[in-house]
Design an enzyme around this catalytic site. Structure first.
Site, mmCIF file in Angstrom:
data_model
loop_
_atom_site.group_PDB
_atom_site.id
_atom_site.type_symbol
_atom_site.label_atom_id
_atom_site.label_comp_id
_atom_site.label_asym_id
_atom_site.label_seq_id
_atom_site.Cartn_x
_atom_site.Cartn_y
_atom_site.Cartn_z
ATOM 1 N N HIS A 158 0.833 -1.213 0.000
ATOM 2 C CA HIS A 158 0.000 0.000 0.000
ATOM 3 C C HIS A 158 0.866 1.261 0.000
ATOM 4 O O HIS A 158 0.444 2.293 0.510
ATOM 5 C CB HIS A 158 -0.937 0.047 1.214
ATOM 6 C CG HIS A 158 -1.704 -1.215 1.440
ATOM 7 N ND1 HIS A 158 -2.961 -1.432 0.928
ATOM 8 C CD2 HIS A 158 -1.376 -2.355 2.108
ATOM 9 C CE1 HIS A 158 -3.384 -2.637 1.282
ATOM 10 N NE2 HIS A 158 -2.442 -3.230 1.996
ATOM 11 N N SER A 280 16.614 20.159 -17.460
ATOM 12 C CA SER A 280 15.470 21.045 -17.703
ATOM 13 C C SER A 280 15.953 22.243 -18.502
ATOM 14 O O SER A 280 17.098 22.681 -18.352
ATOM 15 C CB SER A 280 14.904 21.503 -16.359
ATOM 16 O OG SER A 280 14.254 22.757 -16.490
#
Ligand code: ARG
Length: 444
Positions: A158, A280
């Site tokens: 989970h 970037s």
């Protein structure tokens, strides 16, 4: 546009209709073209054996096909919108080069079985590549698993911290996954390994074609017998190939997801090799995992392709032009998927893990399951042990993560990871993949 093969000299076909029907089919035929040429060569040799071509005619046609193959490879022959499809280009080239002899190539065949055979040869080659990639990825993971089985890493369920796991356990999962995927690729390759050539338009022809001989020359293990089924199988074998690829990409997606998380500053468990990061355009500080994100996206390409195939295949028996629409999704997904998979071995080889960071992330409550088992081992009923362990572990755990890993002794646990079992199965897949390379004489 070169005159279509079906032009009978009557009223000229509507231009827009013709362009619509051809669509971008010819550009997909570029992937099939070397296979189409190869199958054409086998076909004319078959015609020689049944006396429909003379030795000289057969030799001329084979030379012509060799020349076309070489010119296509060298880029001096371009398969483009001048031709309705690759089949038209082959016949036009031979007709121009050899005149009457060139115009004999299509004896006893239809574009319907011609495209089937090219497609199957292409699939066998693509699936052999898929197998090679899968075996390579599994081998890389196995090797890294062997060296890192005792390097602790938090195990999650989970996405919550659960129990101590290890870097090696993570690699072992993908070693086994890609080994299993290789068996799916083998099955798909076997499905493609039947020769449809000689079934013509889908109902056979009134010639004693040497179907077995042609199949053998092309490296097929068997003949696809029923001409109607040959047509009905179109798209089905493609679907199996895509499914085989999809299996690999499902594991790739999880692997990429994990890596995308592991390399965040929040986790900081792993670093990608410098050569596998991007930057970037605006933020000078960025080192981005674009490659793992695009690897994660690949399963979307195959699921889209599978959906398109399924929808296209809603057809009655026999050839229907709809089937042309099976090419684009299959070739696109296979070429993109195989490109991506080919990056994985080097990427996985180069990922570095930060043992210290991972150890710090293994918090004391993660040993609660170990503690409950320990109590159960000493005779406490498990449900009571579970309750005691839940309250007991608050401060430092009594054992280290390494000890916790070493104590996982049933098969597959980190103390008994069973990597030899996986290695043996990987060797079986490798032997099956090599046994018959599945491609026959390469590209010729
Ligand atoms: N481009 C066609 C296809 O992929 C080739 C077969 C054409 N056959 C025909 N009967 N129009 O299906």
């Amino acid at each position: 546009m070169v005159k279509p093969l079906w032009d009978k000299g009557a009223a000229s076909p509507d231009d827009r209709m013709q362009r619509f029907c051809a669509g971008d089919d010819v550009s997909w035929d570029r992937a099939l073209f070397p296979h189409d040429i190869r199958a054409s060569r086998a076909h004319v040799r078959g015609l020689l054996r049944i006396g429909l071509l003379t030795e000289a005619e057969c030799a001329a046609l084979c030379n012509g096909l060799d020349e076309l193959h070489a010119a296509f490879g060298a880029g001096t022959f371009v398969l483009d919108a001048r031709y309705e499809d690759g089949h038209t280009a082959i016949e036009a080239f031979l007709g121009e080069m050899l005149g009457e002899t060139g115009r004999k190539v299509h004896t006893g065949r239809s574009r319907n079985d011609q495209v089937l055979v090219a497609q199957r040869l292409y699939l066998k080659e693509a699936l052999t590549t898929l197998l090679t990639e899968e075996l390579d990825i599994a081998g890389t993971c196995l090797q890294r698993a062997r060296l890192t089985m005792d390097v602790p890493m938090p195990g999650y369920t989970h996405m919550q911290r659960a129990v101590p796991s290890s870097v090696g356990a993570w690699f072992a999962a993908f070693a086994e996954g890609f080994t299993e995927n290789a068996f799916v690729a083998l099955a798909a390759r076997d499905a493609a390994d039947a020769c449809p050539l000689g079934t013509a338009a889908g109902y056979g022809v009134n010639l004693a074609l040497d179907r077995q001989g042609v199949a053998q020359e092309l490296g097929f293990s068997r003949v696809l017998v029923s001409p109607i089924y040959a047509q009905n199988s179109r798209g089905k074998v493609e679907r199996l190939a895509l499914e085989a690829l999809h299996q690999a990409l499902l594991d790739t997606r999880r692997l990429a997801w994990d890596l995308a998380l592991f390399v965040t500053s929040e986790f900081a468990f792993a670093r990608l090799p410098e050569a596998f990061t991007t930057g970037s355009s605006i933020m000078p500080n960025k080192r981005n995992p674009d490659v793992v994100e695009l690897l994660r996206q690949l399963a979307a390409v195959t699921s889209g392709a599978l959906a398109e195939l399924d929808a296209t295949l809603s057809l009655p028996s026999g050839y229907q032009r709809d089937l042309q629409g099976t090419k684009a999704p299959v070739i696109r997904a296979l070429s993109r998927g195989l490109d991506g998979l080919s990056l994985l071995p080097r990427l996985l080889d180069g990922v570095e893990f930060d043992a210290l960071r991972m150890n710090v992330a293994i918090s004391p409550e993660m040993f609660a399951t170990d503690r409950a088992m320990e109590l159960a081992r000493s005779g406490v009923p498990f449900r009571d042990a579970y309750g005691r362990a839940a309250v007991e572990i608050v401060g430092a755990a009594a054992v280290t993560a390494e000890q916790s890993l070493a104590a996982r002794v049933s098969l597959g646990g980190m103390g008994n990871p069973g990597l030899d079992v996986v290695e043996k199965r990987l060797a079986e897949a490798t032997a099956a993949a090599d046994q018959r390379s599945g491609t026959g004489e390469s590209g010729r």
